[in-house]
Design a protein around this motif. Sequence first.
Motif, short mmCIF file in Angstrom:
data_model
loop_
_atom_site.label_atom_id
_atom_site.label_comp_id
_atom_site.label_asym_id
_atom_site.label_seq_id
_atom_site.Cartn_x
_atom_site.Cartn_y
_atom_site.Cartn_z
N LYS A 97 13.38 15.11 19.71
CA LYS A 97 14.74 15.08 20.25
C LYS A 97 15.39 13.72 20.03
O LYS A 97 16.26 13.29 20.79
N GLU A 109 14.12 9.99 22.59
CA GLU A 109 14.51 10.56 23.88
C GLU A 109 14.06 9.74 25.08
O GLU A 109 14.55 9.96 26.18
N GLU A 110 13.13 8.80 24.90
CA GLU A 110 12.72 7.99 26.04
C GLU A 110 13.64 6.79 26.27
O GLU A 110 13.54 6.14 27.31
N GLU A 165 18.54 12.81 25.03
CA GLU A 165 17.93 13.66 24.02
C GLU A 165 18.94 14.48 23.23
O GLU A 165 19.99 14.88 23.74
N ASN A 166 18.60 14.71 21.95
CA ASN A 166 19.38 15.59 21.06
C ASN A 166 20.85 15.18 20.93
O ASN A 166 21.73 16.02 20.80
N SER A 210 20.79 9.15 19.97
CA SER A 210 19.34 9.27 20.03
C SER A 210 18.75 9.43 18.63
O SER A 210 17.72 8.82 18.30
N SER A 231 13.63 18.74 16.62
CA SER A 231 14.66 19.09 17.59
C SER A 231 14.63 20.59 17.88
O SER A 231 13.68 21.30 17.52
N HIS A 237 18.04 22.08 23.88
CA HIS A 237 16.68 22.53 24.17
C HIS A 237 16.62 23.58 25.27
O HIS A 237 16.02 24.64 25.09
N THR A 275 20.91 18.44 31.47
CA THR A 275 21.33 17.32 30.62
C THR A 275 22.83 17.26 30.37
O THR A 275 23.27 16.50 29.50
N PHE A 319 21.37 10.69 31.59
CA PHE A 319 20.17 9.88 31.31
C PHE A 319 20.10 8.66 32.22
O PHE A 319 19.05 8.37 32.81
N SER A 378 7.79 11.52 21.59
CA SER A 378 8.95 11.05 22.37
C SER A 378 8.96 9.53 22.45
O SER A 378 9.95 8.95 22.89
#
Length: 540
Positions: free
Chosen positions: A231, A234-235, A239-240, A244, A259, A273, A280, A312, A460
Motif C-alpha cells: 500500500k 503505509e507506516e 495507505e494507497n 505513499s 496494492s 483495500h 481511512t 493517518f 509495510s
Amino acid sequence: MGGGCSRCCAGWVTCCYGCRKRQSYTQKMSTKTAERVWFCVMAFTFLATLFDMFLWVSSDNDADSVNAGFWKSTGVWFPFYFTFQIISYVTFGYIMLLMIFGFLHMILSERLQLHMLHKIGVVMSLVMTITLIVFVSIRLRHLWHFVPELLQYIGPFLQLVAVTVMTLLSWFVAGGLGTLQRRGIPIRDASFWYFLVLIVLYITPIFIKSPCIMTQHHEDNPHKPLLFAHKGAEEIAPENTNISFMIALDDYEAHGIESDVRISFDGIPYVFHDEILTRTTNAIDVFPENYRQPADMFTMDELRELDAGSWFARKKPFLTAWFVSDEEKEEFSQQGILSMVEMFNIVLARKKSLLFDVRPPPSEHPYATSWLNTTIDVITKEIGLDPSEFTYWPAPNGPHYVFFIQLYDNRTIQNVYNDIAFQSVRTALENNVTTNVWTVNEAWLFQYYWCAGAGSVTTSSVHTLSGHNSLVWQLTPTHYLIMWILFDVASLIWVIVVFVIQITLHRRQGRRLTRHTSDGSAYNYQFVAMSDKPSDMYAS
C-alpha cells in the motif's frame, strides 16, 4: 566488612521478596513446604510468561493485521496488539524479578517466605498469561506459525544461551546435593534430572533446521529480496495514496508497489483495500446517510470527494504517526482515492513493478459478474499493456485475483503468505519459480526469508527494510558443528569441575560435623535455605 555487606544484601532481598526483616541465624526457621510449593508455582508462571512474551515478540510482524481485525469486529481503532504485548512484558518482568530474589535467598542462605501480595500477583500473572494464550489459540490462530519460524532463525544461538544458563545453575544444583542427601534422597536420583536436561540441550542442534545454516560460502549467499511496498509506505504515510506511493518509490527505492483494486459503481477500477470507507476516509462526514454501505456502491466521482489522508495523523495506526509534522498533516489532508489508471501512471513512469489484488464487488453491484473482465479491459485498452506483459491468477486466500505487471519484471513468481516453510521457498527456486512473501515487516523475518532465497517480499516497513543490505548472520554446517561441539565440551568440563568441587566441600563439611558432634562440642554451620533443620539447630 564483607559480612556487613552480605547482611545488608540479605536484608534488602528479604524485604523485596517477603516484605520482612532479615532474621539472625539464631532465629532462623526452615523453609515451609507451602513456601516451596509457591516457589514451584512461581517457576511455572515464569515459564508460562516467558512463552507468552516470546509469542507476542515473534508475531509482532502481524500487529497491524490484528488491530485491523479488531477494528472490523468492534468498529474501534485502538492498538490492541500493543496492549497485549505490554501485559506480557510486565507480567514476565515481574515474575522474573521474583525468581531472581528467590534464587538470591538460596545463595544468601535465607528462608523463603513470599509475601501475600506477591502470591496474589503470581496468581494474577498466571491467569492473565493463560488467558492470553487461550485467546490467541481461539481468535488469532494465524499468529502461531511465527513461533517456530523465530525459533528456526535464532535456534542456534538460543541453544547456546540455554546451555549457558544450565551451566551456571550447576553450582547451585551441586551445592544443594548435600541438603538432599541429609533428607535421605540419593544424590544420583537428584542429579539425574539435571544431567538429563543438560544432555538434551547438548544434542538439540541435531534437530535445529535454520535457513541461515547454508552450504554455500558468504560470497554465494542469496541476493537481498526485492521490496514491494505494501500500500506504499503505509507506516509513514496514508495507505494507497499518491504520497505513499511516491515516498516508497522515490525516497526508499522500492522495487514496486503492492496494492488493492476495487471497482466503483460506475465501473471504474480504483485503489482501496477495505470493504467500507470509514477506516481511512471521512465518509461519515461526507455521506452521513449511507457511509455504511460497501465502498464499491459509490461512483468514482463520489469517491473523489473523500479525504483519504487526514485519518493517518488523527488515528495514529503506527508508532511513526505520532511524529507527523504539521506540514505533513496538511499534505496528508490533500490525499484522495486514486483510480487504478493513476496508480499505473505513478508506478510505470518510474519503471517499477506492480503487484495488486483485484477484489470482487457485492452481488447487487452492476459489475458483479464482469468485474474481472472490466479490469483487464482497462489494463489492455486504456493503459495499453499487452496481455503478455501481465499475468493474473486466483488468490489462494479469497475470491479475488492477484495481478502481476511484468513490464519491468519478467520473473515467474508465486505470491505466498509468511507462513511458508523456507524449504518450500528453496524447492520453488530449484524449479525456476521466484517466491514473493507477504507481509514481511520485522527485520528477523526479512532475514529469515533472505536466507531461504526468497526473490522478493511485500512489506509495510519499506523505510526500515531498505536499509538492510547484508545478512546479520550465516554459518556453514561445518562452522556450526565446530561451534556447537566446542561450546558443549567447555560446558561439560565446567559442570564436572563444579560437581567435583561441591561434592568435596560437602564431604569435608560432613566429616567436620561428625568430628564436632562426637566430642560433644558445640557447632555452627550456615543455614541452607531449602533445608528442614529446626530452628534450635542454629543456636550456639
